[in-house]
Design a protein around this motif. Structure first.
Motif, PDB file in Angstrom:
ATOM      1  N   PHE A 124      24.161 -12.067 -34.246  1.00 36.07           N
ATOM      2  CA  PHE A 124      24.277 -12.525 -32.871  1.00 36.07           C
ATOM      3  C   PHE A 124      24.346 -14.046 -32.844  1.00 36.07           C
ATOM      4  N   PRO A 125      25.061 -14.590 -31.869  1.00 39.73           N
ATOM      5  CA  PRO A 125      25.142 -16.051 -31.781  1.00 39.73           C
ATOM      6  C   PRO A 125      23.771 -16.653 -31.494  1.00 39.73           C
ATOM      7  N   THR A 126      23.603 -17.915 -31.888  1.00 40.02           N
ATOM      8  CA  THR A 126      22.312 -18.565 -31.675  1.00 40.02           C
ATOM      9  C   THR A 126      22.066 -18.827 -30.198  1.00 40.02           C
ATOM     10  N   GLU A 127      23.105 -18.966 -29.405  1.00 40.03           N
ATOM     11  CA  GLU A 127      22.931 -19.181 -27.970  1.00 40.03           C
ATOM     12  C   GLU A 127      23.053 -17.844 -27.249  1.00 40.03           C
ATOM     13  N   VAL A 128      21.955 -17.133 -27.204  1.00 41.07           N
ATOM     14  CA  VAL A 128      21.923 -15.847 -26.522  1.00 41.07           C
ATOM     15  C   VAL A 128      20.565 -15.715 -25.835  1.00 41.07           C
ATOM     16  N   LEU A 129      20.594 -15.144 -24.653  1.00 39.37           N
ATOM     17  CA  LEU A 129      19.358 -14.956 -23.900  1.00 39.37           C
ATOM     18  C   LEU A 129      19.151 -13.462 -23.700  1.00 39.37           C
ATOM     19  N   SER A 142      13.680 -11.951 -33.499  1.00 38.01           N
ATOM     20  CA  SER A 142      14.639 -12.202 -34.583  1.00 38.01           C
ATOM     21  C   SER A 142      15.870 -12.964 -34.103  1.00 38.01           C
ATOM     22  N   LEU A 143      16.143 -12.929 -32.804  1.00 31.79           N
ATOM     23  CA  LEU A 143      17.307 -13.643 -32.266  1.00 31.79           C
ATOM     24  C   LEU A 143      17.177 -15.146 -32.417  1.00 31.79           C
ATOM     25  N   TYR A 144      15.953 -15.611 -32.501  1.00 31.15           N
ATOM     26  CA  TYR A 144      15.713 -17.046 -32.558  1.00 31.15           C
ATOM     27  C   TYR A 144      15.631 -17.561 -33.984  1.00 31.15           C
ATOM     28  N   LEU A 186      21.891  -8.593 -23.849  1.00 23.53           N
ATOM     29  CA  LEU A 186      22.098  -9.913 -24.441  1.00 23.53           C
ATOM     30  C   LEU A 186      23.116 -10.684 -23.616  1.00 23.53           C
ATOM     31  N   ILE A 187      22.690 -11.826 -23.106  1.00 19.91           N
ATOM     32  CA  ILE A 187      23.557 -12.687 -22.303  1.00 19.91           C
ATOM     33  C   ILE A 187      23.998 -13.835 -23.193  1.00 19.91           C
ATOM     34  N   GLY A 188      25.307 -13.981 -23.378  1.00 19.05           N
ATOM     35  CA  GLY A 188      25.825 -14.980 -24.293  1.00 19.05           C
ATOM     36  C   GLY A 188      26.650 -16.077 -23.642  1.00 19.05           C
ATOM     37  N   GLU A 189      26.960 -15.922 -22.372  1.00 14.86           N
ATOM     38  CA  GLU A 189      27.736 -16.946 -21.675  1.00 14.86           C
ATOM     39  C   GLU A 189      26.797 -18.041 -21.183  1.00 14.86           C
ATOM     40  N   TRP A 244      26.970 -20.372 -18.955  1.00 17.19           N
ATOM     41  CA  TRP A 244      26.815 -20.557 -17.504  1.00 17.19           C
ATOM     42  C   TRP A 244      25.977 -19.440 -16.887  1.00 17.19           C
ATOM     43  N   LEU A 245      26.007 -18.223 -17.446  1.00 16.55           N
ATOM     44  CA  LEU A 245      25.127 -17.160 -16.973  1.00 16.55           C
ATOM     45  C   LEU A 245      23.689 -17.429 -17.409  1.00 16.55           C
ATOM     46  N   ILE A 246      23.537 -17.933 -18.627  1.00 14.44           N
ATOM     47  CA  ILE A 246      22.201 -18.312 -19.110  1.00 14.44           C
ATOM     48  C   ILE A 246      21.612 -19.389 -18.198  1.00 14.44           C
ATOM     49  N   SER A 247      22.424 -20.348 -17.803  1.00 17.11           N
ATOM     50  CA  SER A 247      21.955 -21.417 -16.909  1.00 17.11           C
ATOM     51  C   SER A 247      21.491 -20.852 -15.572  1.00 17.11           C
ATOM     52  N   MET A 248      22.227 -19.882 -15.034  1.00 21.73           N
ATOM     53  CA  MET A 248      21.809 -19.252 -13.767  1.00 21.73           C
ATOM     54  C   MET A 248      20.433 -18.617 -13.907  1.00 21.73           C
ATOM     55  N   ILE A 249      20.221 -17.924 -15.021  1.00 22.39           N
ATOM     56  CA  ILE A 249      18.938 -17.245 -15.245  1.00 22.39           C
ATOM     57  C   ILE A 249      17.830 -18.272 -15.437  1.00 22.39           C
ATOM     58  N   GLU A 250      18.076 -19.288 -16.253  1.00 21.64           N
ATOM     59  CA  GLU A 250      17.062 -20.322 -16.487  1.00 21.64           C
ATOM     60  C   GLU A 250      16.735 -21.096 -15.222  1.00 21.64           C
ATOM     61  N   ASP A 251      17.735 -21.256 -14.326  1.00 19.95           N
ATOM     62  CA  ASP A 251      17.519 -21.956 -13.057  1.00 19.95           C
ATOM     63  C   ASP A 251      16.962 -21.035 -11.972  1.00 19.95           C
TER      64      ASP A 251
END
Length: 88
Positions: A64-69, A55-57, A7-10, A12-19
């Motif tokens: 878990f926080p709603t902003e998690v990848l 279930s995370l969504y 689970l990635i919750g930061e 800026w790390l999520i942005s790296m993965i999405e980009d």
């Protein structure tokens, strides 16, 4: 087949993965003294992992926080990121 979910919750790390910035992600993992990764959550089957990820969504269920990848071991797209995490 066993499945792992990181689970990635930061954001800026999520942005790296999405980009699709695998090199930036690898650079972070290799150069950071204390990377921000928890142990993966392990499941006996891919289907169990899929249910968990779905279930995370649902408004941050399971505490878990709603902003998690989730990075899933059974998803080809996630493999390079998981390999980078597991290399540390």
């Amino acid at each position: 087949m066993k499945a792992k979910v990181y689970l990635i919750g930061e954001s800026w790390l999520i942005s790296m993965i999405e980009d699709k910035d695998i090199q930036g992600f690898r650079d972070y993992v290799e150069n950071e003294e204390f990377p921000l990764f928890e142990e993966p959550i392990e499941f006996d089957t891919e289907k169990e992992a899929q249910r968990f990820c779905a279930s995370l969504y649902v408004e941050g269920s399971e505490g878990f926080p709603t902003e998690v990848l989730p990075l899933r071991s059974y998803e080809k797209y996630d493999q390079p990121y998981i390999e980078a995490i597991e290399s540390i």
